[in-house]
Each structure stands twice: as structure tokens, then as C-alpha cells.
Design a protein around this motif. Structure first.
Motif, PDB file in Angstrom:
ATOM      1  N   GLN A   1      13.629  22.111 -19.097  1.00  0.00           N
ATOM      2  CA  GLN A   1      14.975  22.685 -19.016  1.00  0.00           C
ATOM      3  C   GLN A   1      16.043  21.651 -18.648  1.00  0.00           C
ATOM      4  OE1 GLN A   1      14.479  26.038 -16.393  1.00  0.00           O
ATOM      5  NE2 GLN A   1      13.549  27.257 -18.005  1.00  0.00           N
ATOM      6  N   ILE A   2      15.954  20.494 -19.283  1.00  0.00           N
ATOM      7  CA  ILE A   2      16.955  19.445 -19.101  1.00  0.00           C
ATOM      8  C   ILE A   2      18.022  19.673 -20.169  1.00  0.00           C
ATOM      9  CG2 ILE A   2      17.397  16.957 -19.167  1.00  0.00           C
ATOM     10  CD1 ILE A   2      14.345  16.680 -18.389  1.00  0.00           C
ATOM     11  N   PRO A   3      19.286  19.833 -19.789  1.00  0.00           N
ATOM     12  CA  PRO A   3      20.342  20.082 -20.778  1.00  0.00           C
ATOM     13  C   PRO A   3      20.421  18.961 -21.812  1.00  0.00           C
ATOM     14  CG  PRO A   3      21.145  20.483 -18.566  1.00  0.00           C
ATOM     15  CD  PRO A   3      19.797  19.834 -18.424  1.00  0.00           C
ATOM     16  N   ILE A   4      20.677  19.356 -23.049  1.00  0.00           N
ATOM     17  CA  ILE A   4      20.732  18.442 -24.186  1.00  0.00           C
ATOM     18  C   ILE A   4      22.124  18.499 -24.815  1.00  0.00           C
ATOM     19  CG2 ILE A   4      19.898  18.049 -26.538  1.00  0.00           C
ATOM     20  CD1 ILE A   4      17.225  19.304 -25.619  1.00  0.00           C
ATOM     21  N   LEU A   5      22.684  17.334 -25.086  1.00  0.00           N
ATOM     22  CA  LEU A   5      23.902  17.224 -25.882  1.00  0.00           C
ATOM     23  C   LEU A   5      23.671  16.149 -26.930  1.00  0.00           C
ATOM     24  CD1 LEU A   5      26.733  17.354 -23.190  1.00  0.00           C
ATOM     25  CD2 LEU A   5      26.021  19.171 -24.730  1.00  0.00           C
ATOM     26  N   GLU A   6      24.341  16.278 -28.048  1.00  0.00           N
ATOM     27  CA  GLU A   6      24.244  15.259 -29.085  1.00  0.00           C
ATOM     28  C   GLU A   6      25.539  14.476 -29.128  1.00  0.00           C
ATOM     29  OE1 GLU A   6      22.691  16.575 -32.818  1.00  0.00           O
ATOM     30  OE2 GLU A   6      21.231  17.872 -31.850  1.00  0.00           O
ATOM     31  N   ALA A   7      25.427  13.158 -29.271  1.00  0.00           N
ATOM     32  CA  ALA A   7      26.600  12.291 -29.316  1.00  0.00           C
ATOM     33  C   ALA A   7      26.951  12.000 -30.764  1.00  0.00           C
ATOM     34  CB  ALA A   7      26.313  10.982 -28.584  1.00  0.00           C
ATOM     35  N   PRO A   8      28.211  11.965 -31.128  1.00  0.00           N
ATOM     36  CA  PRO A   8      29.356  12.358 -30.297  1.00  0.00           C
ATOM     37  C   PRO A   8      29.394  13.876 -30.147  1.00  0.00           C
ATOM     38  CG  PRO A   8      30.110  11.835 -32.503  1.00  0.00           C
ATOM     39  CD  PRO A   8      28.624  11.537 -32.462  1.00  0.00           C
ATOM     40  N   ASN A   9      29.941  14.348 -29.029  1.00  0.00           N
ATOM     41  CA  ASN A   9      29.912  15.770 -28.734  1.00  0.00           C
ATOM     42  C   ASN A   9      31.151  16.168 -27.961  1.00  0.00           C
ATOM     43  OD1 ASN A   9      29.184  18.118 -26.848  1.00  0.00           O
ATOM     44  ND2 ASN A   9      27.551  18.158 -28.362  1.00  0.00           N
ATOM     45  N   THR A  10      31.744  17.271 -28.327  1.00  0.00           N
ATOM     46  CA  THR A  10      32.975  17.704 -27.667  1.00  0.00           C
ATOM     47  C   THR A  10      32.735  18.091 -26.215  1.00  0.00           C
ATOM     48  OG1 THR A  10      32.644  19.937 -28.512  1.00  0.00           O
ATOM     49  CG2 THR A  10      34.088  18.494 -29.777  1.00  0.00           C
ATOM     50  N   LYS A  11      31.533  18.572 -25.901  1.00  0.00           N
ATOM     51  CA  LYS A  11      31.270  18.966 -24.516  1.00  0.00           C
ATOM     52  C   LYS A  11      31.247  17.748 -23.596  1.00  0.00           C
ATOM     53  CE  LYS A  11      28.855  23.131 -25.796  1.00  0.00           C
ATOM     54  NZ  LYS A  11      27.598  23.854 -25.838  1.00  0.00           N
ATOM     55  N   ILE A  12      30.589  16.700 -24.032  1.00  0.00           N
ATOM     56  CA  ILE A  12      30.537  15.499 -23.191  1.00  0.00           C
ATOM     57  C   ILE A  12      31.915  14.848 -23.152  1.00  0.00           C
ATOM     58  CG2 ILE A  12      29.813  13.719 -24.842  1.00  0.00           C
ATOM     59  CD1 ILE A  12      28.260  14.220 -21.431  1.00  0.00           C
ATOM     60  N   ASP A  13      32.646  14.884 -24.267  1.00  0.00           N
ATOM     61  CA  ASP A  13      33.999  14.333 -24.284  1.00  0.00           C
ATOM     62  C   ASP A  13      34.926  15.132 -23.375  1.00  0.00           C
ATOM     63  OD1 ASP A  13      33.212  12.348 -26.009  1.00  0.00           O
ATOM     64  OD2 ASP A  13      33.866  13.410 -27.799  1.00  0.00           O
ATOM     65  N   ALA A  14      34.746  16.451 -23.311  1.00  0.00           N
ATOM     66  CA  ALA A  14      35.544  17.285 -22.414  1.00  0.00           C
ATOM     67  C   ALA A  14      35.278  16.895 -20.966  1.00  0.00           C
ATOM     68  CB  ALA A  14      35.241  18.765 -22.634  1.00  0.00           C
ATOM     69  N   TYR A  15      34.020  16.648 -20.642  1.00  0.00           N
ATOM     70  CA  TYR A  15      33.677  16.213 -19.288  1.00  0.00           C
ATOM     71  C   TYR A  15      34.358  14.887 -18.976  1.00  0.00           C
ATOM     72  CZ  TYR A  15      31.181  14.255 -15.379  1.00  0.00           C
ATOM     73  OH  TYR A  15      30.893  13.671 -14.171  1.00  0.00           O
ATOM     74  N   ILE A  16      34.232  13.949 -19.902  1.00  0.00           N
ATOM     75  CA  ILE A  16      34.783  12.613 -19.683  1.00  0.00           C
ATOM     76  C   ILE A  16      36.301  12.671 -19.500  1.00  0.00           C
ATOM     77  CG2 ILE A  16      35.217  10.396 -20.832  1.00  0.00           C
ATOM     78  CD1 ILE A  16      32.354  10.672 -21.986  1.00  0.00           C
ATOM     79  N   SER A  17      36.994  13.430 -20.340  1.00  0.00           N
ATOM     80  CA  SER A  17      38.448  13.462 -20.258  1.00  0.00           C
ATOM     81  C   SER A  17      38.938  14.308 -19.083  1.00  0.00           C
ATOM     82  CB  SER A  17      39.046  13.984 -21.566  1.00  0.00           C
ATOM     83  OG  SER A  17      38.643  15.311 -21.790  1.00  0.00           O
ATOM     84  N   ALA A  18      38.131  15.224 -18.602  1.00  0.00           N
ATOM     85  CA  ALA A  18      38.580  16.126 -17.545  1.00  0.00           C
ATOM     86  C   ALA A  18      38.196  15.676 -16.146  1.00  0.00           C
ATOM     87  CB  ALA A  18      38.002  17.523 -17.795  1.00  0.00           C
ATOM     88  N   LYS A  19      37.209  14.800 -16.018  1.00  0.00           N
ATOM     89  CA  LYS A  19      36.632  14.581 -14.702  1.00  0.00           C
ATOM     90  C   LYS A  19      37.586  13.980 -13.682  1.00  0.00           C
ATOM     91  CE  LYS A  19      34.074  10.321 -14.678  1.00  0.00           C
ATOM     92  NZ  LYS A  19      34.947   9.811 -13.694  1.00  0.00           N
ATOM     93  N   ASP A  20      38.189  12.828 -13.933  1.00  0.00           N
ATOM     94  CA  ASP A  20      39.152  12.210 -13.019  1.00  0.00           C
ATOM     95  C   ASP A  20      38.877  12.497 -11.546  1.00  0.00           C
ATOM     96  OD1 ASP A  20      40.604  10.891 -14.945  1.00  0.00           O
ATOM     97  OD2 ASP A  20      41.904  12.621 -15.310  1.00  0.00           O
ATOM     98  N   GLY A  21      37.708  12.122 -11.096  1.00  0.00           N
ATOM     99  CA  GLY A  21      37.379  12.275  -9.692  1.00  0.00           C
ATOM    100  C   GLY A  21      36.718  13.597  -9.356  1.00  0.00           C
ATOM    101  N   TYR A  22      36.601  14.479 -10.317  1.00  0.00           N
ATOM    102  CA  TYR A  22      35.942  15.755 -10.078  1.00  0.00           C
ATOM    103  C   TYR A  22      34.509  15.677 -10.574  1.00  0.00           C
ATOM    104  CZ  TYR A  22      40.667  17.539  -9.464  1.00  0.00           C
ATOM    105  OH  TYR A  22      41.929  17.740  -9.028  1.00  0.00           O
ATOM    106  N   GLU A  23      33.658  16.470  -9.981  1.00  0.00           N
ATOM    107  CA  GLU A  23      32.262  16.535 -10.407  1.00  0.00           C
ATOM    108  C   GLU A  23      32.037  17.903 -11.046  1.00  0.00           C
ATOM    109  OE1 GLU A  23      28.698  14.754 -11.014  1.00  0.00           O
ATOM    110  OE2 GLU A  23      30.335  13.857  -9.914  1.00  0.00           O
ATOM    111  N   TYR A  24      31.592  17.921 -12.278  1.00  0.00           N
ATOM    112  CA  TYR A  24      31.377  19.159 -12.994  1.00  0.00           C
ATOM    113  C   TYR A  24      29.894  19.373 -13.265  1.00  0.00           C
ATOM    114  CZ  TYR A  24      36.360  19.349 -13.949  1.00  0.00           C
ATOM    115  OH  TYR A  24      37.709  19.424 -13.815  1.00  0.00           O
ATOM    116  N   SER A  25      29.485  20.617 -13.231  1.00  0.00           N
ATOM    117  CA  SER A  25      28.124  20.958 -13.616  1.00  0.00           C
ATOM    118  C   SER A  25      28.050  21.032 -15.140  1.00  0.00           C
ATOM    119  CB  SER A  25      27.727  22.315 -13.024  1.00  0.00           C
ATOM    120  OG  SER A  25      28.471  23.348 -13.655  1.00  0.00           O
ATOM    121  N   TYR A  26      26.842  21.077 -15.664  1.00  0.00           N
ATOM    122  CA  TYR A  26      26.646  21.202 -17.097  1.00  0.00           C
ATOM    123  C   TYR A  26      27.318  22.476 -17.606  1.00  0.00           C
ATOM    124  CZ  TYR A  26      24.339  21.760 -21.589  1.00  0.00           C
ATOM    125  OH  TYR A  26      24.084  21.942 -22.922  1.00  0.00           O
TER     126      TYR A  26
END
Length: 135
Positions: free
Chosen positions: A96-121
Motif C-alpha cells: 500500500q505504497i502510494p504510486i504516481l507516474e511522472a510527469p504527474n499533476t498530483k506531484i506537481d501540485a504538491y511541489i507548487s503548493a508546498k512552500d514550507g507546508y507538509e502535505y499527506s498523499y
């Protein structure tokens, strides 16, 4: 800090193609490190070690030990053509390890939104789907 594991093809019929696969993994690893992930990239972990062991399966077994501790697995394009990446994907489903494929909008959303915040999958999914506002 989320731990990301990069999975994708490495072995190929020609050294040039192996280098291209390794470079693609390197580029994704750099992108993730710069975005605040702790990254394990097996393509780089075994650099110049092909032929070191009699059984390359030992490398794959070792990679799975690291994958067990990942918060997320990032699969590169053409992963389905890689025996090792197929095993890694099955492993992710089993544990049950989360899977994303690169390039991926979900990982890009995390990258662009994080700015010091920690987000769960789950939060990454909600941001990507527009259901969770950005800070």
C-alpha cells in the motif's frame, strides 16, 4: 520530509539507452530533491556496479528493502517495459505504497503548493483535483 522512491527502466540493449534511462531518473530525482523530498533513485545508487554481482536480482531485492520505507513511489515513463519496475509496482500494491507516474499533476501540485507546508498523499490528491485550496 516525504521519502520518494523513483522506479523505471534501467537495463536496455545498448549502453547509450541505459545512459538515457539513468539520465531520465536523475532529472526526476533532482526535481524532487529541489522540491523538498528525500529521494532514493536506484538508477544512481548502483551507478557503475552493473556486473559487480553475479545475480542482478540482488540489486532488485535491495531496492525493495528501500522501497518498503518510501512514502510515495514515482514511476517513470515506460515503467511497464521494465521487469524490475513491474516488480516494484507489484510491491507497492502489496504494501500500500502510494504510486504516481511522472510527469504527474498530483506531484506537481504538491511541489507548487508546498512552500514550507507538509502535505499527506491524500492532500496532494485533493490539491490536484481542486478540492483543497492552496495556502
Amino acid at each position: 520530509m516525504l521519502k520518494a522512491y523513483i522506479a523505471g527502466p534501467l537495463r536496455d540493449s545498448h549502453e547509450f539507452l541505459i545512459a538515457a534511462n539513468r539520465n531520465r531518473a536523475y532529472q526526476e530525482a533532482c526535481r524532487l530533491w529541489k522540491s523538498g523530498f528525500a529521494v532514493l533513485c536506484p538508477h544512481l545508487n548502483t551507478l557503475n556496479m552493473i556486473g559487480l554481482l553475479e545475480e542482478e536480482k540482488t540489486f532488485i531485492a535491495g531496492d525493495l528493502e528501500w522501497l518498503r520505507h518510501a512514502d510515495i513511489a514515482i514511476f517513470l515513463a515506460d515503467w511497464e517495459n521494465s521487469e524490475g519496475a513491474v516488480l516494484e509496482r507489484d510491491f507497492c500494491y502489496r504494501y500500500q505504497i502510494p504510486i504516481l507516474e511522472a510527469p504527474n499533476t498530483k506531484i506537481d501540485a504538491y511541489i507548487s503548493a508546498k512552500d514550507g507546508y507538509e502535505y499527506s498523499y491524500k492532500q496532494i490528491e485533493l490539491i490536484a483535483e481542486g478540492e483543497l485550496p492552496l495556502p
